[in-house]
Motif scaffolding. Sequence first.
Motif, short mmCIF file in Angstrom:
data_model
loop_
_atom_site.label_atom_id
_atom_site.label_comp_id
_atom_site.label_asym_id
_atom_site.label_seq_id
_atom_site.Cartn_x
_atom_site.Cartn_y
_atom_site.Cartn_z
N ASN A 115 1.30 -1.17 -0.16
CA ASN A 115 -0.73 -0.12 0.02
C ASN A 115 0.39 1.36 0.14
OD1 ASN A 115 -2.56 -0.93 -0.41
ND2 ASN A 115 -2.60 -1.02 2.21
N GLU B 138 0.92 3.68 -3.01
CA GLU B 138 0.50 5.50 -2.42
C GLU B 138 1.52 6.14 -3.78
OE1 GLU B 138 -1.87 7.65 -1.25
OE2 GLU B 138 -2.89 5.75 -1.53
N ARG C 238 -2.55 -2.80 -5.42
CA ARG C 238 -3.52 -3.35 -4.43
C ARG C 238 -3.92 -4.84 -4.81
NH1 ARG C 238 -9.21 -1.80 -6.78
NH2 ARG C 238 -10.28 -1.11 -5.20
N ARG D 201 -3.56 1.92 3.62
CA ARG D 201 -3.32 2.81 2.16
C ARG D 201 -3.80 4.37 2.74
NH1 ARG D 201 -8.52 -0.57 2.70
NH2 ARG D 201 -10.52 1.07 2.72
N ARG E 298 -7.46 7.10 -5.44
CA ARG E 298 -7.55 6.97 -4.39
C ARG E 298 -9.33 7.11 -4.26
NH1 ARG E 298 -3.57 11.48 -3.69
NH2 ARG E 298 -1.61 10.23 -3.49
N ARG F 210 -10.67 3.72 -4.12
CA ARG F 210 -10.57 2.54 -3.69
C ARG F 210 -11.51 2.38 -2.99
NH1 ARG F 210 -4.49 1.11 -2.06
NH2 ARG F 210 -5.16 -1.06 -1.76
#
Lengths: 109, 109, 109, 109
Positions: free
Chosen positions: B21, B25, B44, C59, D41, D44
Motif C-alpha cells: 500500500n 501510494e 492493490r 492505504r 484513491r 478505492r
Amino acid sequence: MAHRIYANELEMLHECVETCNYCLESCLEEKDVQMMVDCIRLDRECAAACAFLAEAMTRDSAFVPELARACAVICKACAQECGKHKHAHCQECARVCTECASMCDRLAA
Amino acid sequence: MAHRIYANELEMLHECVETCNYCLESCLEEKDVQMMVDCIRLDRECAAACAFLAEAMTRDSAFVPELARACAVICKACAQECGKHKHAHCQECARVCTECASMCDRLAA
Amino acid sequence: MAHRIYANELEMLHECVETCNYCLESCLEEKDVQMMVDCIRLDRECAAACAFLAEAMTRDSAFVPELARACAVICKACAQECGKHKHAHCQECARVCTECASMCDRLAA
Amino acid sequence: MAHRIYANELEMLHECVETCNYCLESCLEEKDVQMMVDCIRLDRECAAACAFLAEAMTRDSAFVPELARACAVICKACAQECGKHKHAHCQECARVCTECASMCDRLAA
C-alpha cells in the motif's frame, strides 16, 4: 482495458455470501447449536471467500482463476457440512454452495 | 481447539500489506505515474490477498494452504512488476513480496 | 504524500482482531455455547471492523476518523458482552477491546 | 432472529462497488492519469467501504447505522471528486455514489 463482464458470477457469489451468513445466523439460533459448530465455522469461511472473490472480480483482477480455485474448495467443504443437517437453512446453503462451487471450478479452469 | 500459532506469518503478511500500500501510494505520487499503472494494480491485488490470508489465519481457517497458494502467485507477480522499477518503494516492495511469496509457498505445501 | 505512521495503532488493531477471533473460536468450543451466541456475533463484528480499519490505515485513507468512530462503538459493545462471561478468553477479549475502543476514540476525535 | 431484509440496499452497494472499481480501472487507462490520482484513491476507498457495509448487512450486523454513517461520508467525497472530471466513467460514478450516499444517510438515521 479488457474489463471482463462477470454479472452472473457476481450474482451467484453474492447469493452464496447471503445464504452462508443467513445459515450461520440461523445456526446460532438453533437449540442444538453445539451440533452446528462446524457449520458455523464453514459458513463463515465460505461467506468470506465468496465476498473476497466477488471483490476481486469487480476490480478486474488478473487472479480470478487462482482465487476461484481456493473458493471452490471452501464452497465444497461448506456444502458437505451443511448437507449433513436437516434444517432448511442448511439444506438451502448446501444447494447454493454446491452451485457456487461448480461456477468457481469453471472460473478456475 | 487446535489454534495454530501464526505469529511470524501474520507479521510477514502485515508487513507485505503495508509495503504494497505504501508502494501504491508512492506510485500515485510519481511524475511518471503512467509507467506505474501495472505496479499500482498489482500492489492493490497483493495488499488485498495478504490481508485476506492474514484474516483467515486469525480465525484459524482450515483453508490456509489453499489461500496461501493463491497468495503466493499474487505476491510473485507483484514482486516481478515492482522489480522492473528503480524507485526505492518499488525495490523495497519487490523484496518484501518475494519474501512473503516464499512463506506462502511453505504454507501451501 | 503525507503518509501517516500508524505503527502502534496497527499493532493494537491486529491484536484486537486476533483476540476476538480467538475468543470466537473458544466460544464455539465451550460446553455452554448457547450462552455464548451474542459473544460469538460481537467477536465476529469486532474482528471484521478492526481488520477493515487496519487496512484503511495502511492505504493512508483520509477517512480513518470516520471509520474509527464506527469501530469504537463496535469494540465497546464487544467488550461489554465479553465482560459478562467468566471464561479467560472472554475476559482477555473484554480487556483488549476496551483498550482498542479508547484508541479508536482518540483517532475519531 | 430478526433477520433484516436489505435486498435493495445490497443491490445499490454492489452497484457502487462495481462502478467505483470500473472508474478506478478506467482512470488508470486515461492518458491524463496524473489528473486522476485523487479519483483513483477515492474510488478505492469507496469500493472498500461499500463492500464492507454490504458484508455487514449480510451478517445482519447490529452496527449497520454506524457503518452506513462512515460510508455516506466516503460516497459523498468520491461523488464530489468524480464530478470534477468529464470522463463518462467519472460522471457515472458520481451519479451512483450520490445515490448510494443518500441510501447510506437513510440507513444511518
